[in-house]
Design a protein around this motif. Structure first.
Motif, PDB file in Angstrom:
ATOM      1  N   GLY A 159      -4.181 132.270 113.896  1.00  0.00           N
ATOM      2  CA  GLY A 159      -4.999 131.511 112.971  1.00  0.00           C
ATOM      3  C   GLY A 159      -5.963 132.378 112.188  1.00  0.00           C
ATOM      4  O   GLY A 159      -5.595 133.405 111.621  1.00  0.00           O
ATOM      5  N   LYS A 160      -7.221 131.999 112.173  1.00  0.00           N
ATOM      6  CA  LYS A 160      -8.236 132.716 111.400  1.00  0.00           C
ATOM      7  C   LYS A 160      -8.466 134.134 111.914  1.00  0.00           C
ATOM      8  O   LYS A 160      -8.926 134.997 111.156  1.00  0.00           O
ATOM      9  N   ALA A 189      -0.249 127.386 112.056  1.00  0.00           N
ATOM     10  CA  ALA A 189      -1.392 128.192 112.500  1.00  0.00           C
ATOM     11  C   ALA A 189      -1.688 129.324 111.531  1.00  0.00           C
ATOM     12  O   ALA A 189      -2.803 129.853 111.504  1.00  0.00           O
TER      13      ALA A 189
END
Length: 250
Positions: A159-160, A189
């Protein structure tokens, strides 16, 4: 990666489900337990932890650590050796269409980076075999014999977190989109990574991912998968986890 590479074109590739069909964490566990059959028993610990995840007590990062329980007490040099051997097998599983795309980017002089949530001890050797300029995986602490739940010093590379690490490398800007960049992924994601690039390529996307309004205009690729439907995929994953599939031919 050289500064010249950082300033030119950029191609980011997710690994599992994008470059190759499977979530390789399950396949690697199969690779290990086939060499140490008794280690199947260790996976009972992971199964016992699942209620903690479903109740929201444990997050994905802690569950990933729990899943690595099958490595318990292995020395780090053995884990690294298994990672290299596994990477040589996984090289043969890469989708031909994605291998061709990667080669095209390399021929164009683009900086090519594989960004994966899978453990670095096999993601890195696989990425090097494929010719990537850099590989970012989930780093697993290899300070001594493996504990039941190994530490992930930089967290779960998902993800991030992927975007943050790419920014720390200087290949993505602190904000906005990098010119001449493209990202490949199959996973929702990876939306943060996809949106950080000027072009997006979705590999066998789910309907939900394909219909994401923020990804309007993304290119879609549909390489053939080694399963016929979602039930068949889940069944094979279960067999991988308990070491019941020969992985020499996937």
């Amino acid at each position: 990666m050289t500064d010249e590479r950082k300033e030119g074109g950029l191609a980011l590739f997710d690994m599992d489900g994008t470059l190759l069909p499977w979530d390789t964490q399950y396949v690697f566990s199969c690779f290990v337990v086939q060499r140490h059959p008794w280690r199947r028993l260790l996976l009972l610990f992971y199964l016992a932890c699942l209620p903690l995840f479903f109740l929201g007590i444990w997050d994905e990062t802690r569950m990933k650590r729990a899943f690595l329980c099958y490595l318990w007490r292995l020395p780090p040099e053995t884990v690294l050796q298994y990672g290299r051997e596994f990477a040589e097998l996984a090289d043969a599983w890469v989708y031909p269409e994605l291998r061709e795309r990667l080669q095209r980017h390399r021929n164009s002089g683009d900086a090519c980076i594989m960004v994966s949530a899978s453990p670095s001890f096999y993601a890195e050797p696989l990425g090097m075999l494929l010719g990537f300029d850099a590989v970012l995986g989930t780093d697993v602490a290899l300070d001594g014999r493996m504990p039941l739940m190994p530490e992930l010093p930089l967290g779960n590379n998902k993800g991030k977190v992927k975007v943050e690490r790419l920014r720390n490398m200087g290949v993505l800007p602190e904000s906005g989109i990098r010119e001449g960049s493209i990202a490949y992924s199959d996973s929702a994601a990876d939306v943060p990574m996809l949106l950080a690039c000027g072009r997006q390529v979705l590999v066998n996307p789910s309907r939900k991912l394909k219909e994401n309004a923020r990804l309007d205009g993304a290119e879609c690729l549909y390489p053939p998968t080694p399963w016929k439907n979602s039930l068949g995929k889940k069944w094979k994953i279960a067999l991988f986890v308990i070491g019941m599939i020969s992985i020499s031919g996937k």
